[in-house]
Design a protein around this motif. Structure first.
Motif, mmCIF file in Angstrom:
data_model
loop_
_atom_site.group_PDB
_atom_site.id
_atom_site.type_symbol
_atom_site.label_atom_id
_atom_site.label_comp_id
_atom_site.label_asym_id
_atom_site.label_seq_id
_atom_site.Cartn_x
_atom_site.Cartn_y
_atom_site.Cartn_z
ATOM 1 N N ARG A 150 0.841 -1.208 0.000
ATOM 2 C CA ARG A 150 0.000 0.000 0.000
ATOM 3 C C ARG A 150 0.872 1.252 0.000
ATOM 4 N N LYS A 153 2.404 1.762 -3.350
ATOM 5 C CA LYS A 153 1.395 2.249 -4.287
ATOM 6 C C LYS A 153 1.146 3.736 -4.084
ATOM 7 N N GLN A 154 1.050 4.150 -2.797
ATOM 8 C CA GLN A 154 0.822 5.555 -2.493
ATOM 9 C C GLN A 154 2.019 6.396 -2.906
ATOM 10 N N GLU A 155 3.220 5.857 -2.698
ATOM 11 C CA GLU A 155 4.424 6.586 -3.098
ATOM 12 C C GLU A 155 4.460 6.758 -4.608
ATOM 13 N N VAL A 157 1.820 6.983 -6.527
ATOM 14 C CA VAL A 157 0.837 8.039 -6.805
ATOM 15 C C VAL A 157 1.452 9.409 -6.534
ATOM 16 N N ASN A 158 2.159 9.523 -5.394
ATOM 17 C CA ASN A 158 2.799 10.793 -5.043
ATOM 18 C C ASN A 158 3.850 11.191 -6.071
ATOM 19 N N GLN A 159 4.626 10.210 -6.544
ATOM 20 C CA GLN A 159 5.659 10.494 -7.541
ATOM 21 C C GLN A 159 5.026 10.978 -8.839
ATOM 22 N N ASN A 160 3.918 10.332 -9.236
ATOM 23 C CA ASN A 160 3.235 10.757 -10.460
ATOM 24 C C ASN A 160 2.689 12.171 -10.312
ATOM 25 N N GLU A 161 2.167 12.482 -9.116
ATOM 26 C CA GLU A 161 1.665 13.833 -8.886
ATOM 27 C C GLU A 161 2.801 14.852 -8.938
#
Length: 395
Positions: A150, A153-155, A157-161
């Motif tokens: 998890r 996955k969140q990291e 998402v953060n990298q993509n942002e």
């Protein structure tokens, strides 16, 4: 033995044969169970068996360690003791599908394990019904902790942002200096005047500065891997060596030791010092030379501890301060009130604070300037020291 069989006849022989066969089957089952147990222990996953009555019949040591309850408490208890209500419902629904004739023999369900102590643990529950002919005998399950998955996955998402933000900022903020450079170079080619070459050079330097700041902004938002015990006074003085200029003074009123990343904390102080000096030093234009000059204004910066309800530290200055309606905007990438500023300094400060798990807010200092407060900081030693000050009288 022969005499015993003769007395009982065929019926006694049949009973004894059944007992021997049953004993052999029990022994084989025990051997098979030990083999399975050895394999499961080697896998290292929490394993459980729930009987037809809906209670735990078997759990391995990994299961005990995951949930924090002892074996005696768990055996005979319902799964609701360690699973959230919604997780129990999802497992029941999945089992209903598994035991139906036209469904797969197993299922995977995400569940929330509620250990005896601490936060819920997200897990993937691999369940299967125990073999049966007519009556349901229960189910077996293997849990896999997916907390790290998890987080990964969140990291991502953060990298993509951050990447999207990077592209957006670069495409927007580089447009002005690159357009200026193109125009200046065109005029330089036409006129050959040095002034236009210098203007193009300044535009390129600003573009380089923006790219460097944006890359730093992206990097500083990454999660911390390790932290050390850091003395605020030491790191602030090291940051001052690279940030001070003009008639600037630094006063450190704390020797608190906190938990953090020394290099990122130094970067945080460097950006706050640079911000205070840039905004606290006013400029005038000389009528004779038509050049911008800095007035001989003292900029006083203070680094101290917050020892109230929320422990932490602050950086304050005696500059013009930040208007209330701009205090949330100053941490946005690209926001600046200075013509030649990149607008990333305080955004980087905000990212560094977030990476540490700190909260940062802007208030007004005692002298009417800006005060940046950092709370939710892990303070190892909060003793205050005598004031130490550093000044820079260089032009």
């Amino acid at each position: 033995m022969t005499g015993y069989l003769q007395k009982g006849g065929a019926e006694q022989h049949r009973r004894l044969s059944n007992r021997v066969e049953h004993a052999i089957n029990e022994y084989r089952s025990q051997i098979e169970s030990e083999r399975y147990s050895t394999v499961l222990d080697a896998l290292g996953y929490p394993v459980y068996v729930v009987g037809a009555d809906g209670c735990f019949e078997y759990i391995n040591q990994e299961f005990v360690e995951l949930v924090g309850y002892d074996r005696e408490t768990l055996i005979g208890a319902e799964p609701a003791i360690i699973k959230s209500d919604d997780s129990v419902t999802r497992i029941d629904d999945a089992l209903s599908r598994v035991v139906s004739s036209d469904s797969p023999n197993s299922a995977q369900v995400e569940v929330r394990i509620q250990p005896r102590e601490g936060r819920d643990i997200p897990c993937r529950d691999h369940i299967a019904a125990l073999p049966f002919e007519t009556e349901y005998r229960g189910c077996a399950g293997i849990l896999r902790n997916i907390s790290e998955q998890r987080r990964d996955k969140q990291e991502l998402v953060n990298q993509n942002e951050r990447l999207e933000e990077l592209v957006s900022v670069i495409s927007h903020d580089l447009k002005t200096p690159l357009t200026t450079a193109d125009t200046a170079l065109s005029l330089a080619e036409e006129t050959g005047e040095q002034e236009f070459f210098e203007r193009a050079n300044r535009a390129h330097e600003r573009a380089d500065a923006i790219i460097e700041e944006v890359l730093t902004l992206t990097k500083e938002g990454e999660q911390l891997v390790t932290t050390d015990a850091v003395a605020i006074e030491t790191v602030a003085e090291e940051a001052w060596e690279t940030s001070s200029r003009g008639n600037a003074n630094l006063c450190i009123t704390t020797n608190s030791i906190i938990e953090g990343d020394p290099s990122r904390l130094q970067r945080l102080f460097e950006n706050l010092f640079a911000n205070a000096i840039e905004h606290g030093t006013t400029t005038t234009r000389s009528e004779e030379s038509n050049e911008t000059e800095r007035e001989n204004i003292d900029v006083n910066i203070t680094v101290g501890s917050i020892n109230s309800k929320h422990t932490g530290f602050y950086v304050a200055d005696n500059g013009p301060g930040i208007p209330t309606d701009e205090r949330d905007l100053v941490f946005q990438p690209g926001f600046t009130t200075i013509g030649d500023g990149t607008g990333f300094g305080l955004a980087i400060v905000d990212r560094i604070a977030n990476a540490h798990g700190w909260k940062v807010q802007v208030t007004e200092s005692e002298t009417g300037g800006a005060r940046f407060e950092f709370t939710s900081v892990i303070v190892i030693d909060s003793e205050n020291s005598e004031e130490s000050s550093v000044s820079d009288e260089s032009a």
